[in-house]
Design an enzyme around this catalytic site. Structure first.
Site, PDB file in Angstrom:
ATOM      1  N   ASN A  42      37.257  25.501  49.176  1.00 48.60           N
ATOM      2  CA  ASN A  42      37.853  26.659  48.517  1.00 48.60           C
ATOM      3  C   ASN A  42      38.179  27.715  49.565  1.00 48.60           C
ATOM      4  O   ASN A  42      37.325  28.084  50.370  1.00 48.60           O
ATOM      5  CB  ASN A  42      36.880  27.244  47.474  1.00 48.60           C
ATOM      6  CG  ASN A  42      37.527  28.390  46.721  1.00 48.60           C
ATOM      7  OD1 ASN A  42      37.837  29.434  47.298  1.00 48.60           O
ATOM      8  ND2 ASN A  42      37.738  28.204  45.425  1.00 48.60           N
ATOM      9  N   SER A  60      41.002  25.709  43.885  1.00 49.94           N
ATOM     10  CA  SER A  60      41.342  27.093  43.574  1.00 49.94           C
ATOM     11  C   SER A  60      40.630  27.449  42.276  1.00 49.94           C
ATOM     12  O   SER A  60      40.690  26.691  41.301  1.00 49.94           O
ATOM     13  CB  SER A  60      42.853  27.232  43.417  1.00 49.94           C
ATOM     14  OG  SER A  60      43.187  28.583  43.231  1.00 49.94           O
ATOM     15  N   GLU A  61      39.970  28.600  42.257  1.00 47.43           N
ATOM     16  CA  GLU A  61      39.057  28.887  41.147  1.00 47.43           C
ATOM     17  C   GLU A  61      39.771  29.159  39.821  1.00 47.43           C
ATOM     18  O   GLU A  61      39.129  29.313  38.790  1.00 47.43           O
ATOM     19  CB  GLU A  61      38.094  30.024  41.506  1.00 47.43           C
ATOM     20  CG  GLU A  61      38.756  31.346  41.850  1.00 47.43           C
ATOM     21  CD  GLU A  61      38.953  31.526  43.349  1.00 47.43           C
ATOM     22  OE1 GLU A  61      39.189  30.518  44.053  1.00 47.43           O
ATOM     23  OE2 GLU A  61      38.875  32.673  43.818  1.00 47.43           O
ATOM     24  N   ASN A  62      41.098  29.206  39.829  1.00 47.42           N
ATOM     25  CA  ASN A  62      41.794  29.303  38.550  1.00 47.42           C
ATOM     26  C   ASN A  62      42.071  27.935  37.945  1.00 47.42           C
ATOM     27  O   ASN A  62      42.821  27.832  36.976  1.00 47.42           O
ATOM     28  CB  ASN A  62      43.095  30.116  38.682  1.00 47.42           C
ATOM     29  CG  ASN A  62      44.087  29.491  39.625  1.00 47.42           C
ATOM     30  OD1 ASN A  62      43.687  28.881  40.613  1.00 47.42           O
ATOM     31  ND2 ASN A  62      45.359  29.637  39.337  1.00 47.42           N
TER      32      ASN A  62
END
Lengths: 224, 225, 224, 225
Positions: free
Chosen positions: D26, D49-51
């Site tokens: 990440n 990606s944290e979305n």
């Protein structure tokens, strides 16, 4: 190149030794890892902890696990066989040689997800005050009482699926999904047996278990 | 008794009549799943199955059978229009999170406080099975029980105190039996419908705790099924 | 017949009154309910609590919410505007007329899921010992310390999506999904604005938010 | 100083050289996302990606741009082969659950215990922004920081004690700066590479806490970028 495919069932089960804990997916025969479970019956590892919704499918696939007293404990929501006669596992539960942790099915699923999601414990209303939560912490939130349940992880998970790709992405058909995502998340080594295993990636929005949660992929015959 | 109790199909039929358009309904194993056959045909009801289905359709015919599609009772099923599929963890989030309007569960015993025992009949040499019963008992907005009014030996199932291990406490809203429809209220058991031809005294005699009768207590009748 | 479609944006926002709490989906402009948020700026409800990843998109869509002091509190992981000059919301944070609950993004997402999943509280390692968990209970599990976080629910949720059907099933494109499923689960009334709304059901395995979590569906122009 | 510090691209390049085949990585906003441009071309690395993305690909060209596909920095991106898409809650389960091998984060300050401050520079009149920084700091298996070695006013960013509010404690494993690669060890800061031409004394002078040097401390060199 990332390639999580293994050549055969021996490679798929590599590293399963005495004392291992193994999650076995499946509900009503969908998502059930028939090939891996059958193969587990044939290796020598003992003192196993099996984590599955029901003992029945495991015992059907690999009766030797119980006959040879290789299972120390089952963590399940169902430990009852179909027939009137007790099975080997039921006799072992009765005589105390097989340990049982009986967990309500929703708590069972949530505890495995928690293990995979970095949540060590959570509160739930399920089974409050019943025999299945005896001795567990009870706490009130907004006027209602809840029980503290802890994460349930395992060393391995066996998961049956329709499709997987070399990145370990998994896609299910119908109701195969059941405990698969939570078991993959909650285990150190998640092993997929899939009917279709491809070089081509599964389209990103069709992925039900992202490969990040999957360590090994085994292609099995579509007939199984 | 002066009358024959309703059979399983008739009990299921009666329970199904209380289901309403747009409700999300989970049917337990056994008698409850029969209710799907008798839901009002003009109302769209979404049947939920805890193995990851919203929108369970009729049981598959042999031609429709697809071994990748099963319900919580491991029957081969079809899906209705508008169905969705998820994992079990999500399906139980629906239950625990209060998104299921009604669950119909089988029962061994219900007491006047609405405690339910339905998961462990303490059969010797048979392993226990809890499945999703406790999640449903504590999570669904309305918990309704379908069961015989009495055991085969005549002992009541509507009891003062459960002998079997409880599934949930204070959770049952209504019980459908072969003899009556009984609500659980702050006063205890209140019959809202009594089987045609059955006297209140006879019903009380089959019931293991004091039974009250609703002011507008009706007559329980069903088609022949 | 089940039909969760509403005819217009007024129907979509029906029941939003003073004191309401509203979740607003979206990340980087994907999954963002532009039409519903803009409309929220035009109704009269005051004393609102807004729950969203970032204040910025909401303020861009509906600056009047802040200019008219209709927002009492924001629960967000980001309250910073892009430019150098402070925005209205930033000035209100500074002068204390707007309350802020700043939540790490993963905790934010998990708390909303918890609200929808019947979990009143859970333990997490995130933000342990930091300013953002001051005063919260800390507890050790298996030798590591964790913070207790509680569920985060709301009265309404606004969610942008690609497709929805009359049963309220939702399917996303690309990265639209972000907070949508957890907000739908965690709110009493989840309102979807979708570019494509159909009589025909979305295929069961393409559904990302099952209709059981959705109360209203609004078709919006595909241009928005 | 006798030498010019590495520029942002060069710092990113150096950090990227430590990424390995098959890792889930990440990248934080700012300098970290530049690392994707310099990852070893012969190694397949999965960027998270944290979305909700595993398998972020290069930033979209104007022809590829699709407004439904953005990364955690709200850039229009493409996906690599083998990518999957999920919701944010699941993406953070990956982070919190320890499934991310490496996170590269920006930093304001790191101390010898590996505490990181990177989310609140206490800018007056600007709202705070934490985003996913705290989740990443506590959840990723290896937390690596890319940042300038010093602030513009010359004050160090490798400090004895953080002045800014912390993001996480004891979480940082390695720091890449324009002057050095510094590991966080039980002994504190240990330089493992020092910029070509920079003396150890000069590096210590730019560092706000005692700096040790690895036995095999190497020379930090990068291409011109």
């Amino acid at each position: 190149m990332i390639d999580k495919r293994v050549a055969n069932v021996e490679e798929a089960l590599a590293g399963i030794t005495d004392g291992a804990s193994i999650m076995l997916c499946g509900f009503g025969g969908t998502g059930t890892p028939f090939v891996l479970t059958t193969a587990l019956g044939k290796i020598s590892a003992r003192n196993l902890t099996l984590v599955s919704n029901s003992v029945r499918h495991t015992e059907d696939c690999a009766p030797s696990l119980f006959e040879d007293k290789r299972v120390a404990k089952v963590i399940v929501s169902a430990a009852r066989s179909r027939g009137r006669e007790p099975t080997t596992s039921e006799r072992q539960l009765e005589d105390g040689t097989l340990q049982l942790e009986l967990v309500p099915q929703g708590t069972f699923a949530e505890r495995m997800r928690a293990a995979g999601a970095g949540i060590p414990a959570f509160y739930t209303p399920t089974a409050l005050g019943t025999k299945l939560t005896e001795g567990k912490e009870v706490r009130e939130f907004n006027g209602r009482q809840y029980v503290l349940e802890t994460a349930l992880g395992a060393d391995f998970a066996f998961i049956g699926a329709d499709r997987a790709d070399r990145w370990g992405n998994v896609s299910f058909r119908g109701t195969q999904e059941n405990f698969g995502p939570s078991m993959a998340m909650g285990s150190c080594i998640a092993i997929i047996e899939a009917k279709h295993v491809t070089d081509e990636p599964i389209p990103p929005r069709e992925v039900d278990i992202p490969g990040i949660f999957v360590q090994r992929v085994l292609q099995v015959p579509t007939e199984s | 008794m002066s009358v024959t109790p309703l059979n399983r199909n008739q009990i299921a039929w009666r329970a199904a009549q209380d289901l309403k358009e747009g409700q999300y309904v989970n049917l337990g194993l056994g008698m409850p799943v029969l209710c799907a056959n008798y839901a009002p045909a003009d109302q769209e009801i979404m049947f939920h199955s805890e193995n990851g289905i919203v929108g369970v359709g009729p049981v598959a015919t042999s031609e429709q059978e697809d071994s990748d599609f099963v319900d919580a009772g491991s029957q081969f099923i079809t899906l209705n229009s508008g169905a969705s599929l998820s994992d079990s963890t999500h399906a139980f989030a629906m239950i625990r999170g209060g998104h299921i309007d009604v669950t119909l569960l089988g029962g061994f015993e219900v007491n006047p406080e609405g405690d339910l025992a339905n998961w462990d009949a303490m059969v010797p040499n048979k392993g226990p099975l809890v499945g999703g019963a406790m999640d449903l008992a504590s999570g669904a907005k309305s918990v309704r029980v379908v069961m015989a009014h009495s055991n085969r030996d005549g002992t009541p199932r509507l009891v003062e105190k459960c002998r079997y291990p409880e599934t949930g406490f204070g959770c049952v809203n209504r019980v459908y039996t072969g003899l009556a429809v009984v609500d659980i209220t702050p006063d205890g058991f209140v019959a809202v419908e009594v089987l045609d031809g059955l006297s209140r005294e006879e019903l009380q005699a089959q019931t293991g705790a004091p039974l009250f009768f609703a002011d507008d207590c009706g007559v329980l009748t069903t088609p022949d099924l």
